[in-house]
Design a protein around this motif. Structure first.
Motif, PDB file in Angstrom:
ATOM      1  N   PHE A   1       0.823  -1.205   0.000  1.00 18.04           N
ATOM      2  CA  PHE A   1       0.000   0.000   0.000  1.00 18.04           C
ATOM      3  C   PHE A   1       0.859   1.258   0.000  1.00 18.04           C
ATOM      4  O   PHE A   1       0.614   2.200  -0.774  1.00 18.04           O
ATOM      5  CB  PHE A   1      -0.930   0.013   1.212  1.00 18.04           C
ATOM      6  N   TYR A   2       1.893   1.270   0.848  1.00 16.19           N
ATOM      7  CA  TYR A   2       2.723   2.471   0.919  1.00 16.19           C
ATOM      8  C   TYR A   2       3.631   2.611  -0.299  1.00 16.19           C
ATOM      9  O   TYR A   2       4.037   3.723  -0.646  1.00 16.19           O
ATOM     10  CB  TYR A   2       3.516   2.499   2.224  1.00 16.19           C
ATOM     11  N   ARG A   3       3.952   1.505  -0.943  1.00 15.23           N
ATOM     12  CA  ARG A   3       4.661   1.618  -2.227  1.00 15.23           C
ATOM     13  C   ARG A   3       3.771   2.338  -3.246  1.00 15.23           C
ATOM     14  O   ARG A   3       4.223   3.220  -3.984  1.00 15.23           O
ATOM     15  CB  ARG A   3       5.039   0.238  -2.761  1.00 15.23           C
ATOM     16  N   TRP A   4       2.509   1.931  -3.293  1.00 17.55           N
ATOM     17  CA  TRP A   4       1.560   2.580  -4.213  1.00 17.55           C
ATOM     18  C   TRP A   4       1.312   4.022  -3.793  1.00 17.55           C
ATOM     19  O   TRP A   4       1.317   4.940  -4.633  1.00 17.55           O
ATOM     20  CB  TRP A   4       0.250   1.795  -4.215  1.00 17.55           C
ATOM     21  N   TYR A   5       1.099   4.247  -2.505  1.00 18.69           N
ATOM     22  CA  TYR A   5       0.803   5.579  -1.996  1.00 18.69           C
ATOM     23  C   TYR A   5       1.956   6.540  -2.290  1.00 18.69           C
ATOM     24  O   TYR A   5       1.739   7.691  -2.678  1.00 18.69           O
ATOM     25  CB  TYR A   5       0.555   5.495  -0.491  1.00 18.69           C
ATOM     26  N   GLY A   6       3.197   6.040  -2.111  1.00 16.11           N
ATOM     27  CA  GLY A   6       4.362   6.891  -2.322  1.00 16.11           C
ATOM     28  C   GLY A   6       4.541   7.342  -3.755  1.00 16.11           C
ATOM     29  O   GLY A   6       5.229   8.342  -4.020  1.00 16.11           O
ATOM     30  N   LYS A   7       3.943   6.627  -4.701  1.00 12.00           N
ATOM     31  CA  LYS A   7       4.034   7.016  -6.112  1.00 12.00           C
ATOM     32  C   LYS A   7       3.073   8.150  -6.457  1.00 12.00           C
ATOM     33  O   LYS A   7       3.222   8.799  -7.495  1.00 12.00           O
ATOM     34  CB  LYS A   7       3.746   5.813  -7.010  1.00 12.00           C
ATOM     35  N   HIS A   8       2.093   8.385  -5.612  1.00 18.96           N
ATOM     36  CA  HIS A   8       1.074   9.408  -5.881  1.00 18.96           C
ATOM     37  C   HIS A   8       1.133  10.590  -4.918  1.00 18.96           C
ATOM     38  O   HIS A   8       0.809  11.714  -5.291  1.00 18.96           O
ATOM     39  CB  HIS A   8      -0.320   8.766  -5.812  1.00 18.96           C
ATOM     40  N   TRP A   9       1.544  10.337  -3.688  1.00 17.38           N
ATOM     41  CA  TRP A   9       1.598  11.389  -2.683  1.00 17.38           C
ATOM     42  C   TRP A   9       2.872  11.217  -1.860  1.00 17.38           C
ATOM     43  O   TRP A   9       3.615  10.260  -2.045  1.00 17.38           O
ATOM     44  CB  TRP A   9       0.375  11.320  -1.750  1.00 17.38           C
TER      45      TRP A   9
ATOM     46  N   GLU B   1       4.901  10.014   1.072  1.00 16.22           N
ATOM     47  CA  GLU B   1       4.729   8.924   2.027  1.00 16.22           C
ATOM     48  C   GLU B   1       4.910   9.432   3.450  1.00 16.22           C
ATOM     49  O   GLU B   1       5.812  10.219   3.723  1.00 16.22           O
ATOM     50  CB  GLU B   1       5.755   7.821   1.735  1.00 16.22           C
TER      51      GLU B   1
ATOM     52  N   LYS C   1       3.307   6.943  10.796  1.00 17.66           N
ATOM     53  CA  LYS C   1       2.818   5.569  10.632  1.00 17.66           C
ATOM     54  C   LYS C   1       2.582   4.900  11.982  1.00 17.66           C
ATOM     55  O   LYS C   1       1.605   4.159  12.160  1.00 17.66           O
ATOM     56  CB  LYS C   1       3.817   4.752   9.813  1.00 17.66           C
TER      57      LYS C   1
END
Length: 461
Positions: free
Chosen positions: A316-324, A326, A332
């Motif tokens: 999830f945080y890999r995906w999240y970090g690509k858009h916003w 982290e 966390k």
């Protein structure tokens, strides 16, 4: 002010090294080494209390244990299962205490590599000594010392694989904990089955073999770890003589402040191994198509769910970090504290909705494991990553060893608070744990606000 990277920032693996799941290859060797160490540790732990209560402490065998007559005086008049539980509690507490000493030994004298090797060999010896009644106390001592030498010094090497501004570090520790949980899931199936069905010595021997496998993996991966870990620090070099500066002391002070708060945030999760199991044994409907499942399978359920959500949260945080942007480590951890409160709320609901005279269905207990595991994935691996980042290079292994002190405190509290289970309503018991988790979360928020400048990560150049 930016907190310096632990160990030596000049020797991290380059950011282009993504050979192991997008991470440096060295992470793979460290993770699999730890997986086998956990296999041996939890395999032995799953047998220890049963071995003492059902075999070793019985008349006719307890007399065979060297120096046991003097040792048992520490526990007064306790006998049988109560004595077994007390000995196990002492062992578990000391296992979490000694990594701090092991870190000091690595930082001041032996270096991480030699200290880890010494710890692995000492633990393997302890497992094999468990196979003999006469050497039981020596086996426990070897396991306590070996764990102290091994645990923090292996984990501290992960941080040096990354540059200070590399946010993959937190993700790396989640992968590391995935490996740990894999060892936890498998070990009772192998060592537990051998110990109970074939013979206690077979189970302990299997744990020793697992530790030796971990040692071989660690040796095979040496060339993929930062060069500074190959030998103890040279005291004649300028780096070795560099004193701790003001920023170093502030960073060290932050880690000291975090230990008791982290311990309280971990307390609800650690209660799984104590009062939660006692309650589940009496109150849960552990019936599967007419078969009553062992209560200890709740631990297997928890480990499986934990592994799943460690992976899910990391992805999830890999995906999240690509858009916003982290979130940082402390954010966390605050999120994880909120989920810990939610997990305790599930147990409150389980007890509050129980119909008198009937067993509790598995909906709320399973919901607890899911919600609590999400919190676990946000707290434990991320907190370890934060400790590694904050650690001054002069005390990098020591600080990671200090991280284990949070477990020492948490387990001490678990034993004390668990004693309240029979003296207060079950609903209040779990609300107390929710309050503790929530209080820890509030303190983390205060620390984040008060120390926002000291906790910030250097921006990439």
């Amino acid at each position: 002010m930016t907190i310096p990277e632990p160990a030596a920032a000049a020797t991290e693996a380059p950011s282009s090294d993504r050979a192991f799941l997008g991470h440096p290859k060295g992470l793979g060797y460290l993770a699999f080494t730890e997986a086998w160490e956990r296999f041996s540790y939890y395999g032995m732990q799953s047998l220890l209390v049963l071995y003492m209560a059902k075999y070793l402490l019985l008349p006719g065998r307890i007399e065979n244990v060297a120096f046991f007559a003097s040792f048992r005086r520490l526990y007064g008049t306790l006998e049988g299962p109560a004595l077994a539980s007390a000995i196990f509690g002492t062992y578990a507490a000391l296992v979490y205490f000694t990594p701090t000493l092991g870190g000091l030994i690595a930082d001041k004298w032996l270096g991480k590599r030699r200290t880890v090797l010494a710890g692995a060999l000492t633990m393997a010896l302890g497992h094999f000594l468990m196979a003999f009644e006469i050497s039981f106390l020596f086996a426990l001592l070897a396991l306590i010392i070996g764990s102290g030498l091994f645990k923090g010094n292996l984990a501290s090497q992960i941080g040096s694989l990354y540059k200070p501004d590399d946010l993959r570090r937190a993700d790396a520790f989640q992968i590391y904990y995935l490996a740990i949980n894999a060892g936890v899931i498998i070990s009772p199936l192998v060592t537990g089955t051998l110990g109970e069905k074939v013979g206690w010595d077979w189970g302990f021997g299997a744990a020793g073999v697992g530790m030796l496998i971990g040692l071989v993996i660690y040796l095979a991966g040496q060339k993929y770890l930062p060069p500074e870990h190959f030998a103890p620090r040279d005291r004649t070099t300028k780096t070795a003589r560099d004193p701790m500066n003001r920023d170093d002391w502030i960073a060290f002070g932050i880690t000291v402040l975090l230990i008791p708060v982290l311990a309280i945030s971990l307390l609800p999760n650690q209660q799984i191994f104590n009062a939660y199991l006692l309650w589940g044994d009496k109150a849960f409907a552990l019936n599967f198509f007419g078969t009553i499942l062992p209560t200890t399978w709740l631990i297997t359920l928890d480990a499986v769910v934990s592994v799943s959500f460690l992976a899910i949260v990391a992805l999830f945080y890999r995906w999240y970090g690509k858009h916003w942007n982290e979130p940082d480590e402390l954010t966390k951890i605050i999120i994880g504290s909120g989920f810990a409160v939610g997990g305790m709320a599930c147990l409150f609901m389980a007890s509050a909705t129980q119909v008198p005279g009937q067993k509790i269905g598995m909906f709320w207990p399973v919901a607890f494991h899911v919600v609590n595991s999400i919190g676990f994935a946000h707290i434990l691996p991320v907190a370890l990553a934060l400790f590694v980042r904050l650690a001054p290079r002069q005390l990098s292994a020591t600080v990671v060893g200090m991280f284990q002190m949070s477990f020492f405190v948490a387990n001490a509290l678990v034993g004390w608070i668990g004693g309240l289970f029979d003296t207060m309503p079950v609903t209040q018991f779990w609300l107390l744990h929710a309050a503790l988790a929530g209080g820890a979360g509030i303190v983390f928020v205060v620390l984040k606000i008060a120390l926002r400048n000291q906790l910030k990560v250097t921006s990439p150049s």
